[in-house]
Design an enzyme around this catalytic site. Structure first.
Site, PDB file in Angstrom:
ATOM      1  N   HIS A   1     -16.021  55.447  96.415  1.00 32.48           N
ATOM      2  CA  HIS A   1     -16.461  56.733  95.879  1.00 32.48           C
ATOM      3  C   HIS A   1     -17.980  56.781  95.882  1.00 32.48           C
ATOM      4  O   HIS A   1     -18.657  55.756  95.799  1.00 32.48           O
ATOM      5  CB  HIS A   1     -15.915  56.969  94.466  1.00 32.48           C
ATOM      6  CG  HIS A   1     -16.147  55.843  93.523  1.00 32.48           C
ATOM      7  ND1 HIS A   1     -15.363  54.707  93.514  1.00 32.48           N
ATOM      8  CD2 HIS A   1     -17.079  55.652  92.556  1.00 32.48           C
ATOM      9  CE1 HIS A   1     -15.803  53.876  92.589  1.00 32.48           C
ATOM     10  NE2 HIS A   1     -16.861  54.416  91.991  1.00 32.48           N
TER      11      HIS A   1
ATOM     12  N   CYS B   1      -6.349  57.453  94.129  1.00 30.86           N
ATOM     13  CA  CYS B   1      -5.236  57.970  94.948  1.00 30.86           C
ATOM     14  C   CYS B   1      -4.346  58.882  94.097  1.00 30.86           C
ATOM     15  O   CYS B   1      -3.874  59.927  94.578  1.00 30.86           O
ATOM     16  CB  CYS B   1      -4.421  56.832  95.547  1.00 30.86           C
ATOM     17  SG  CYS B   1      -5.170  56.044  96.991  1.00 30.86           S
TER      18      CYS B   1
ATOM     19  N   GLY C   1     -21.399  47.029  89.732  1.00 34.38           N
ATOM     20  CA  GLY C   1     -20.918  48.035  88.796  1.00 34.38           C
ATOM     21  C   GLY C   1     -19.685  48.795  89.241  1.00 34.38           C
ATOM     22  O   GLY C   1     -19.284  49.750  88.573  1.00 34.38           O
TER      23      GLY C   1
ATOM     24  N   ASP D   1     -17.008  63.514  87.284  1.00 33.77           N
ATOM     25  CA  ASP D   1     -16.833  62.219  86.624  1.00 33.77           C
ATOM     26  C   ASP D   1     -16.414  62.457  85.174  1.00 33.77           C
ATOM     27  O   ASP D   1     -16.960  63.324  84.495  1.00 33.77           O
ATOM     28  CB  ASP D   1     -18.140  61.414  86.688  1.00 33.77           C
ATOM     29  CG  ASP D   1     -17.924  59.946  86.374  1.00 33.77           C
ATOM     30  OD1 ASP D   1     -18.080  59.117  87.288  1.00 33.77           O
ATOM     31  OD2 ASP D   1     -17.591  59.631  85.198  1.00 33.77           O
TER      32      ASP D   1
ATOM     33  N   HIS E   1     -11.409  52.296  94.803  1.00 37.45           N
ATOM     34  CA  HIS E   1     -11.181  53.300  95.852  1.00 37.45           C
ATOM     35  C   HIS E   1     -12.583  53.849  96.090  1.00 37.45           C
ATOM     36  O   HIS E   1     -13.184  54.410  95.167  1.00 37.45           O
ATOM     37  CB  HIS E   1     -10.210  54.375  95.358  1.00 37.45           C
ATOM     38  CG  HIS E   1      -9.936  55.497  96.313  1.00 37.45           C
ATOM     39  ND1 HIS E   1      -8.641  55.902  96.619  1.00 37.45           N
ATOM     40  CD2 HIS E   1     -10.758  56.322  97.012  1.00 37.45           C
ATOM     41  CE1 HIS E   1      -8.687  56.911  97.471  1.00 37.45           C
ATOM     42  NE2 HIS E   1      -9.968  57.202  97.710  1.00 37.45           N
TER      43      HIS E   1
HETATM   44  P1  5GP Z   1     -17.846  52.917  89.427  1.00 35.24           P
HETATM   45  O1  5GP Z   1     -18.076  52.271  88.081  1.00 35.24           O
HETATM   46  O2  5GP Z   1     -16.638  52.304  90.101  1.00 35.24           O
HETATM   47  O3  5GP Z   1     -19.041  53.004  90.305  1.00 35.24           O
HETATM   48  O4  5GP Z   1     -17.478  54.430  89.127  1.00 35.24           O
HETATM   49  C1  5GP Z   1     -16.242  54.810  88.634  1.00 35.24           C
HETATM   50  C2  5GP Z   1     -16.441  56.137  87.962  1.00 35.24           C
HETATM   51  O5  5GP Z   1     -15.165  56.711  87.757  1.00 35.24           O
HETATM   52  C3  5GP Z   1     -17.099  56.031  86.576  1.00 35.24           C
HETATM   53  O6  5GP Z   1     -18.321  56.765  86.571  1.00 35.24           O
HETATM   54  C4  5GP Z   1     -16.061  56.598  85.632  1.00 35.24           C
HETATM   55  O7  5GP Z   1     -16.628  57.392  84.613  1.00 35.24           O
HETATM   56  C5  5GP Z   1     -15.176  57.418  86.550  1.00 35.24           C
HETATM   57  N1  5GP Z   1     -13.791  57.510  86.120  1.00 35.24           N
HETATM   58  C6  5GP Z   1     -13.009  56.478  85.696  1.00 35.24           C
HETATM   59  N2  5GP Z   1     -11.766  56.932  85.427  1.00 35.24           N
HETATM   60  C7  5GP Z   1     -11.781  58.269  85.661  1.00 35.24           C
HETATM   61  C8  5GP Z   1     -10.785  59.295  85.547  1.00 35.24           C
HETATM   62  O8  5GP Z   1      -9.626  59.076  85.174  1.00 35.24           O
HETATM   63  N3  5GP Z   1     -11.168  60.562  85.880  1.00 35.24           N
HETATM   64  C9  5GP Z   1     -12.438  60.840  86.307  1.00 35.24           C
HETATM   65  N4  5GP Z   1     -12.701  62.135  86.597  1.00 35.24           N
HETATM   66  N5  5GP Z   1     -13.400  59.907  86.426  1.00 35.24           N
HETATM   67  C10 5GP Z   1     -13.067  58.628  86.113  1.00 35.24           C
HETATM   68 ZN    ZN Z   2      -6.948  54.741  96.349  1.00 33.12          ZN
END
Ligand code: 5GP
Ligand code: ZN
Length: 114
Positions: A100, A7, A93, A30, A98
């Site tokens: 995505h 957000c 994972g 990412d 939020h």
């Molecule tokens: P999840 O692990 O929840 O499936 O994916 C979260 C993704 O968000 C990860 O691939 C991580 O690298 C990315 N991520 C985490 N914090 C940030 C951030 O501050 N900026 C960006 N651009 N990506 C982020």
């Molecule tokens: Zn959010």
């Protein structure tokens, strides 16, 4: 939603590398890419995770897939194929709560996923 990282990215409070934006959806790189193309597609409205999608909020999820199809015609690395992943829950994972969609392309993608 207060204290939600994504957000804050949508609001511009935390910087990000924007790929695409419209009224409903924000797409950015990412921060820790695992493929030459590793974009995150998120709804601008807060939905925590995939199992919270319902009849009231699913239109934005359909729209995210329209955006993916649009990007696939514009991003060269997607022409040979791509993968879309949404991790739901910590054991799958998910680390940012939020919803995505990871969009991966630009290298061979093995299957099954780990
Ligand atoms: P999840 O692990 O929840 O499936 O994916 C979260 C993704 O968000 C990860 O691939 C991580 O690298 C990315 N991520 C985490 N914090 C940030 C951030 O501050 N900026 C960006 N651009 N990506 C982020
Ligand atoms: Zn959010």
């Amino acid at each position: 939603m207060a204290d939600c990282l994504f957000c804050k990215i949508v609001a511009g409070e935390i910087p990000s590398k924007k790929i695409y934006e419209d009224d409903l959806v924000y797409v950015f790189e990412d921060i820790n890419p695992t493929a030459p193309v590793h974009y995150l597609l998120i709804p601008k409205t807060h939905i925590s995770r995939l199992d919270e999608v319902n009849a009231d909020n699913s239109a934005v999820i359909a729209h995210i897939y329209e955006v993916i199809a649009k990007l696939s015609k514009e991003v060269d690395a997607m022409k040979d194929g791509f993968r879309v992943v949404s991790n739901c829950g910590e054991s799958a994972g998910q680390s940012v709560f939020h919803i995505h969609f990871h969009l991966l392309a630009g290298r061979p993608l093995t299957w099954p996923a780990g």
